[in-house]
Design a protein around this motif. Structure first.
Motif, short mmCIF file in Angstrom:
data_model
loop_
_atom_site.label_atom_id
_atom_site.label_comp_id
_atom_site.label_asym_id
_atom_site.label_seq_id
_atom_site.Cartn_x
_atom_site.Cartn_y
_atom_site.Cartn_z
N ILE A 85 0.84 -1.21 0.00
CA ILE A 85 0.00 0.00 0.00
C ILE A 85 0.86 1.24 0.00
O ILE A 85 0.60 2.24 -0.69
CB ILE A 85 -0.94 -0.02 1.22
N GLN A 86 1.94 1.22 0.76
CA GLN A 86 2.82 2.38 0.84
C GLN A 86 3.50 2.65 -0.50
O GLN A 86 3.64 3.80 -0.91
CB GLN A 86 3.87 2.14 1.93
N GLN A 87 3.91 1.59 -1.23
CA GLN A 87 4.54 1.78 -2.55
C GLN A 87 3.56 2.38 -3.55
O GLN A 87 3.92 3.25 -4.34
CB GLN A 87 5.07 0.44 -3.05
N LYS A 88 2.31 1.91 -3.54
CA LYS A 88 1.31 2.48 -4.46
C LYS A 88 1.06 3.94 -4.15
O LYS A 88 0.88 4.76 -5.04
CB LYS A 88 0.01 1.69 -4.34
N THR A 89 1.05 4.29 -2.88
CA THR A 89 0.86 5.69 -2.50
C THR A 89 1.99 6.56 -3.01
O THR A 89 1.80 7.67 -3.50
CB THR A 89 0.74 5.82 -0.97
N LYS A 90 3.23 6.05 -2.93
CA LYS A 90 4.38 6.81 -3.41
C LYS A 90 4.31 7.01 -4.92
O LYS A 90 4.65 8.06 -5.44
CB LYS A 90 5.67 6.09 -3.03
N LYS A 91 3.87 5.97 -5.64
CA LYS A 91 3.76 6.09 -7.10
C LYS A 91 2.77 7.17 -7.49
O LYS A 91 2.99 7.96 -8.39
CB LYS A 91 3.36 4.76 -7.71
N LYS A 92 1.63 7.22 -6.79
CA LYS A 92 0.63 8.23 -7.10
C LYS A 92 1.18 9.63 -6.83
O LYS A 92 0.97 10.56 -7.58
CB LYS A 92 -0.63 8.00 -6.28
N LYS A 93 1.92 9.78 -5.74
CA LYS A 93 2.50 11.09 -5.42
C LYS A 93 3.52 11.51 -6.46
O LYS A 93 3.59 12.66 -6.85
CB LYS A 93 3.13 11.04 -4.04
N SER A 94 4.32 10.55 -6.97
CA SER A 94 5.35 10.90 -7.94
C SER A 94 4.72 11.37 -9.25
O SER A 94 5.23 12.26 -9.91
CB SER A 94 6.26 9.70 -8.18
N LYS A 95 3.58 10.75 -9.64
CA LYS A 95 2.92 11.18 -10.87
C LYS A 95 2.41 12.61 -10.74
O LYS A 95 2.51 13.40 -11.65
CB LYS A 95 1.78 10.23 -11.19
N LYS A 96 1.84 12.93 -9.59
CA LYS A 96 1.33 14.29 -9.40
C LYS A 96 2.46 15.30 -9.43
O LYS A 96 2.36 16.35 -10.04
CB LYS A 96 0.59 14.38 -8.07
N SER A 97 3.56 14.97 -8.76
CA SER A 97 4.67 15.92 -8.74
C SER A 97 5.29 16.08 -10.11
O SER A 97 5.76 17.14 -10.47
CB SER A 97 5.73 15.44 -7.73
N LYS A 98 5.27 14.98 -10.93
CA LYS A 98 5.84 15.07 -12.28
C LYS A 98 4.98 15.95 -13.18
O LYS A 98 5.49 16.68 -14.02
CB LYS A 98 5.96 13.67 -12.87
N SER A 99 3.65 15.91 -12.99
CA SER A 99 2.79 16.71 -13.84
C SER A 99 2.96 18.20 -13.60
O SER A 99 2.68 19.01 -14.46
CB SER A 99 1.32 16.32 -13.60
N LYS A 100 3.45 18.57 -12.42
CA LYS A 100 3.65 19.99 -12.14
C LYS A 100 4.74 20.58 -13.01
O LYS A 100 4.74 21.76 -13.31
CB LYS A 100 4.01 20.17 -10.67
N THR A 101 5.69 19.75 -13.46
CA THR A 101 6.78 20.26 -14.29
C THR A 101 6.34 20.55 -15.71
O THR A 101 7.08 21.17 -16.46
CB THR A 101 7.93 19.24 -14.32
N ASN A 102 5.13 20.06 -16.10
CA ASN A 102 4.66 20.26 -17.46
C ASN A 102 3.66 21.40 -17.57
O ASN A 102 2.90 21.46 -18.53
CB ASN A 102 4.02 18.96 -17.98
N ARG A 103 3.61 22.24 -16.56
CA ARG A 103 2.65 23.33 -16.58
C ARG A 103 3.11 24.51 -17.41
O ARG A 103 2.37 25.46 -17.60
CB ARG A 103 2.36 23.78 -15.14
N LEU A 104 4.33 24.50 -17.89
CA LEU A 104 4.81 25.58 -18.74
C LEU A 104 4.09 25.55 -20.07
O LEU A 104 3.80 24.48 -20.61
CB LEU A 104 6.32 25.46 -18.95
N GLY A 105 3.78 26.70 -20.63
CA GLY A 105 3.06 26.76 -21.90
C GLY A 105 3.93 26.30 -23.06
O GLY A 105 5.16 26.30 -23.01
N SER A 106 3.26 25.88 -24.14
CA SER A 106 3.97 25.42 -25.33
C SER A 106 4.34 26.56 -26.27
O SER A 106 5.16 26.40 -27.16
CB SER A 106 3.10 24.40 -26.09
N GLY A 107 3.71 27.74 -26.06
CA GLY A 107 3.94 28.86 -26.96
C GLY A 107 2.92 28.92 -28.07
O GLY A 107 2.96 29.85 -28.90
N GLY A 147 5.28 19.65 -31.00
CA GLY A 147 5.11 18.22 -31.16
C GLY A 147 5.67 17.77 -32.49
O GLY A 147 6.16 18.58 -33.29
N SER A 148 5.59 16.48 -32.76
CA SER A 148 6.16 15.95 -34.00
C SER A 148 5.46 16.53 -35.23
O SER A 148 6.11 16.86 -36.22
CB SER A 148 6.07 14.43 -34.01
N VAL A 149 4.14 16.67 -35.16
CA VAL A 149 3.39 17.21 -36.30
C VAL A 149 3.71 18.68 -36.50
O VAL A 149 3.95 19.15 -37.63
CB VAL A 149 1.88 17.01 -36.10
#
Length: 509
Positions: free
Chosen positions: A56-78, A125-127
């Motif tokens: 249970i503790q490992q699954k909780t850590k995985k969920k937290k890591s995904k949320k923290s990773k998504s914060k780094t993608n909040r920069l606009g694409s232009g 993106g690629s296109v």
């Protein structure tokens, strides 16, 4: 949770012994539980096995890591709607106005710097990357690795940021395009013309509209032009860039209609019936495809048998017209521009909509027919005069002096999607009695369509230095290959080509 747990057990009289009270003292764990384990124990006094708690503790850590990773993608694409670029600092404004985009600098140098900085400030993106690369390449910008660029010493302390950017750039302007000031060189700056040719001629053949929509392409072009205008890269072309943006708006408006009319024209029952019955392109297409002759195309979306074409023509033509008398005279390939669209006032009246009881139930009904007037732009609108033969140059001059107009039939469903100005690449069939129709539609292009010689340079490469050993190797190959056999094979191929062309009678008269 309390440390002392008192458990009281009561038994019956027949028990050999009585246990009135038992006191159990719990001892703290040697290893303290984590927060998740302690919370679970407080909710349920039943102890959870350590292996389950760890899972249970490992699954909780995985969920937290995904949320923290998504914060780094909040920069606009232009590429957000209406976005050009971040506000300039006073230092950046001075740098751009006095050095990067100084009015005294050559346009080629300014646009090269602009493209390099634009690509660095956009998350494509690629296109989007493919669209932008193809656009600037179409506009005369070289893309890819610079020749002779591997000799730069990046450890040199005298190198500044500009030198490093120029050495590592993949978008650059060749030296032959730095003579634009006087307008006497081979290249000219034409924002509107390039946008028209890119959107109207190049893009439809490059990208599938079902995968890459026209709005995806125009949004990127608008974004780039906004960036150029925001940084004041070339104010001398401000009106030209504004006109290019208007072309993008027209492209968004016309693109759905062009897609629909292209589909309707390509599956036109009337044109296929005329072509099949009188021996045009569709007859050759049907005869050379066994699947269609075996009945695997029952609705005639691609091919049509001669008998079905005859039934459709008899249902469409007035009763006084004898369809068996005329013969095919010639087929002419040309580019048409729609001038006027004529739709019958009542689609339900007239012989073109008369029912035909002899038509099988699975066969498409006879279509309602209207007409359109078109200007003949000639067979060579996309060919420079120096590339034409003397006879072709004479034909092009005659066509320019006395342009022809056509009145051609077409289904009403397709006419409703057309608009004046739309271009149609087609082969026009002409019968011995003067009747004409679209024997084959090659492509439908928007009203803003334009052709640029840049299209011919997309696959062009810089000639390499002459290999002096080539002639020697060629002579050695001639000693091995039988020359007579090669000539005989070439003669057979030329004869086959002449025979096919003779059957279709394709001319440019």
């Amino acid at each position: 949770m309390a440390d002392n747990i008192n458990i009281v057990v009561s038994g019956g009289d027949d028990m050999t012994g009585k246990l009135n009270e038992m006191s159990v003292n719990s001892t703290p764990a040697s290893k303290p539980y984590s927060t998740e384990k302690r919370i679970l124990e407080e909710v349920n006094p039943i102890a959870i096995p350590p292996s389950v708690a760890d899972e249970i503790q490992q699954k909780t850590k995985k969920k937290k890591s995904k949320k923290s990773k998504s914060k780094t993608n909040r920069l606009g694409s232009g590429f957000e709607p209406g976005y050009a670029d971040a506000p300039l600092t006073p230092e950046d404004a001075i740098l751009e106005s006095t050095e990067l985009y100084a009015p005294s600098a050559d346009f080629a140098a300014r646009i090269e710097t602009c493209i390099q900085r634009y690509r660095a400030r956009r998350r494509m993106g690629s296109v989007q990357a493919d669209i932008f690369t193809q656009y600037i390449k179409f506009g005369g910008i070289s893309t890819g690795q610079k020749q002779f660029g591997g000799g730069t010493n990046f450890d040199d302390p005298d190198l500044d940021t500009k030198d490093i950017r120029n050495a590592t750039a993949t978008d650059f302007v060749d030296g032959d395009k730095f003579d634009l000031a006087g307008g006497e060189g081979k290249w000219v700056v034409d924002w509107t013309g390039i946008i028209k040719a890119f959107l109207g001629d190049f893009a439809p053949d490059r990208w599938d509209p079902e995968k890459v929509s026209m709005t995806t392409i125009t949004d990127l072009l608008r974004n780039f032009i906004r960036y150029v205008r925001y940084h004041n890269v070339c104010p001398e072309y401000e009106e030209d860039m504004q006109a290019a943006l208007e072309v993008c708006n027209v492209a968004d408006e016309e693109s759905p209609q062009i897609d629909r009319v292209t589909t309707l024209v390509f599956v036109s029952l009337f044109n296929k019936a005329m072509s099949t019955y009188y021996g045009g392109f569709q007859r050759t297409f049907w005869d050379n495809n066994e699947d269609f002759r075996d009945g695997n195309d029952p609705l005639y979306q691609t091919g049509m048998p001669k008998e079905a074409g005859e039934r459709i023509l008899k249902a469409v033509m007035p009763p006084s017209v004898d369809i068996t008398t005329p013969t095919l005279k010639n087929v002419k390939c040309t580019l048409l521009e729609i001038l006027e669209i004529i739709i019958p006032s009542s689609e339900g009246d007239g012989p073109e909509n008369a029912p035909n009881d002899s038509t099988p139930a699975e066969e498409p009904a006879a279509p309602a027919i209207g007409r359109f007037l078109a200007l003949d732009l000639g067979a060579y609108p996309c060919t420079p005069a120096e590339d034409l033969t003397p006879s072709e140059q004479a034909e092009a001059a005659r066509q320019a002096a006395h342009p022809l107009t056509y009145s051609l039939p077409m289904e009403v469903t397709a006419l409703r999607e057309l608009r004046p100005g739309v271009k149609i690449w087609a082969e026009i069939g002409t019968l011995s009695n003067g009747t004409q129709w679209l024997d084959r539609v090659i492509a439908v292009r928007p009203s803003y369509w334009a052709w640029a010689a840049n299209a011919e340079l997309q696959s062009w490469k810089e000639p390499r230095e002459w290999d002096k050993g080539y002639e020697t190797r060629l002579e050695m190959e001639d000693d091995v290959v039988d020359g007579d056999a090669m000539v005989g094979k070439q003669g057979e191929e030329e004869g086959a080509v002449a025979q096919v062309e003779g059957e279709r009678m394709v001319t440019f008269e």
